[in-house]
Structures are given as C-alpha cells and as structure tokens.
Write an enzyme that holds these catalytic residues in place. Structure first.
Site, PDB file in Angstrom:
ATOM      1  N   CYS A   1       0.822  -1.215   0.000  1.00  0.00           N
ATOM      2  CA  CYS A   1       0.000   0.000   0.000  1.00  0.00           C
ATOM      3  C   CYS A   1       0.861   1.272   0.000  1.00  0.00           C
ATOM      4  O   CYS A   1       1.480   1.574  -1.011  1.00  0.00           O
ATOM      5  CB  CYS A   1      -0.983  -0.079   1.169  1.00  0.00           C
TER       6      CYS A   1
ATOM      7  N   HIS B   1      -3.666  -5.821   2.320  1.00  0.00           N
ATOM      8  CA  HIS B   1      -3.446  -6.000   3.755  1.00  0.00           C
ATOM      9  C   HIS B   1      -4.111  -7.319   4.147  1.00  0.00           C
ATOM     10  O   HIS B   1      -4.680  -8.006   3.330  1.00  0.00           O
ATOM     11  CB  HIS B   1      -4.104  -4.858   4.542  1.00  0.00           C
TER      12      HIS B   1
HETATM   13  N1  GLN Z   1      -2.525   6.608   2.539  1.00  0.00           N
HETATM   14  C1  GLN Z   1      -2.510   5.828   1.323  1.00  0.00           C
HETATM   15  C2  GLN Z   1      -3.849   5.845   0.634  1.00  0.00           C
HETATM   16  O1  GLN Z   1      -4.866   6.091   1.227  1.00  0.00           O
HETATM   17  C3  GLN Z   1      -2.068   4.419   1.631  1.00  0.00           C
HETATM   18  C4  GLN Z   1      -3.019   3.685   2.524  1.00  0.00           C
HETATM   19  C5  GLN Z   1      -2.423   2.471   3.159  1.00  0.00           C
HETATM   20  O2  GLN Z   1      -1.207   2.285   3.138  1.00  0.00           O
HETATM   21  N2  GLN Z   1      -3.233   1.689   3.809  1.00  0.00           N
HETATM   22  O3  GLN Z   1      -3.916   5.565  -0.543  1.00  0.00           O
END
Ligand code: GLN
Length: 221
Positions: free
Chosen positions: A94, A192
């Site tokens: 992510c 995740h």
């Molecule tokens: N902040 C980033 C987004 O919203 C990554 C989110 C994350 O790593 N869970 O795209």
C-alpha cells in the site's frame, strides 16, 4: 542456525491493518526451514545499506505518516534502487508500494514526492475510496486479502507487470483490473490482511529469500 536479516522500513510509522504480520509470517516459515531471523526497524534518521539485508519490507501508512516518511526516505533512494535492480527480494504494501513510484497526490491536495524507482504514480480520486475484500490470481496462485486506500495507482510504462489479475475488488485502480506490481523479485501490493496469510505467496517469498541468502550472503563469508 544461520540468521536472515530483514529490514522493516519505518516499522513504527508504516504498519496499517496488520502489515507487520507479513514479517511475522516470513520469520515463522524461515524458522521451519531452519533459519533464524533478525528484524531491524530502519526508521527516521537511521543509517541504511540495503545490501546488508536479505529481505526488505515496507508496509502501508496513513497520508500523515507518509508525509513524515517522505522527508526521510529520499536518503535511501539509491541503495533501494540498486537492491531492487540486483534482483533481491522486497515486499511493499500500500503506502510502501506507492513510495516506489514517482509521486502520490493526496486527498489534502498535497503531492508527496516518492522514490521514483519504478514507472508508476498514485493519485487520490474523491469519487472512490477503494475499500473491501479482494480476490485475484497471481503467478503463485490465488490470493484473498483486504484493501483500503484512496490513492489510485497507474503504470507509466507498458513494460511494468502487475502482481495479480483481479477477480473481485479494485487493486491498483478501478479501471485496469490489476493488483500491485511485480518487478524482478520486488512485489508491490495493495493487499493488507496481511497479504502473507496467503501461504502460497509466503512460501514463494521465503524460497526467494533463502536462495538470495545462499547466493549472496553466505558467499561473502
Ligand atoms: N494513505 C494511502 C492511501 O490512502 C495508503 C493507505 C495504506 O497504506 N493503507 O492511498
């Protein structure tokens, strides 16, 4: 037992939705294969040479944490780029995946400068937060996971290969039907859950880590 060294980049800042579980699962399978592991949290202001490690992990983060990390991580751009190019194993989830590209434009209208190692970029789209279960196919078999991101990632080169082909869920963005990226032995993914509860992927990664260790680090001794 031989010891495999794992760098967890910004462990204290980049660890959303249980991403640290990926590292725990790797350590568990390494132990089963007869290897000890040492996990080092490479955080703000730490010295870092990627080639001191057998595996690098970069987890997900909220936009705020990504802003903080962005100000520190550029120091390590070259060593991470060289490590990836040298076909060493790395997993980025992510926010960590977004960092491999050129930039991430956030919901706050801010542009977070990323590492610009691979040809991709990420843009917030107010129409759609991509949240929910995902299911996709990869070269290692099927994966089921969970995604939650506002950034939509697009490849800037037709040469770049995705990690998976979506069966359900969004993955990189709502348009392309693909999930993450696979470049040499680097995987980027929005999954995740953690991702490596999919033991087919975990086992494949552990094979790569052990092969890498035997080829490069044992050879140095
Ligand atoms: N902040 C980033 C987004 O919203 C990554 C989110 C994350 O790593 N869970 O795209």
């Amino acid at each position: 037992m031989p010891t495999i060294k794992i760098a967890y980049l910004y462990e204290d800042l980049m660890n959303t939705y249980g991403d640290a579980g990926d590292v725990k699962i790797i350590c568990y399978f390494l132990k089963q294969r007869g290897f000890d592991s040492q996990v080092v949290n490479v955080s703000l202001e730490a010295e870092f040479n990627a080639f001191d490690y057998d595996f690098i992990f970069f987890g997900g983060g909220q936009d705020l944490e990504q802003t903080v990390v962005a100000q520190d991580v550029q120091r390590h751009r070259q060593t991470i780029a060289d490590y990836i190019e040298a076909n060493r194993p790395m997993l980025c989830i992510c926010g960590g995946y977004q960092f491999l590209g050129s930039y991430y434009k956030t919901s706050g209208g801010q542009t977070i400068q990323c590492l610009d190692i691979l040809p991709l970029h990420t843009i917030f789209n107010p129409q759609k937060r991509m949240i929910g279960d995902t299911h996709y196919t990869t070269q290692y078999g099927e994966v089921r996971a969970f995604e939650n991101h506002s950034g939509q990632t697009f490849f800037d080169s037709a040469q770049l290969q995705p990690f998976g082909q979506m069966i359900s869920g969004y993955g990189n963005n709502p348009h392309d039907g693909v999930e993450g990226l696979q470049y040499k032995q680097t995987i980027g993914s929005y999954s995740h859950g953690p991702l490596l509860k999919n033991v087919n992927v975990a086992q494949a990664l552990v094979d790569q880590i052990i092969n890498n260790f035997q080829t490069h680090r044992l050879a140095q001794k």
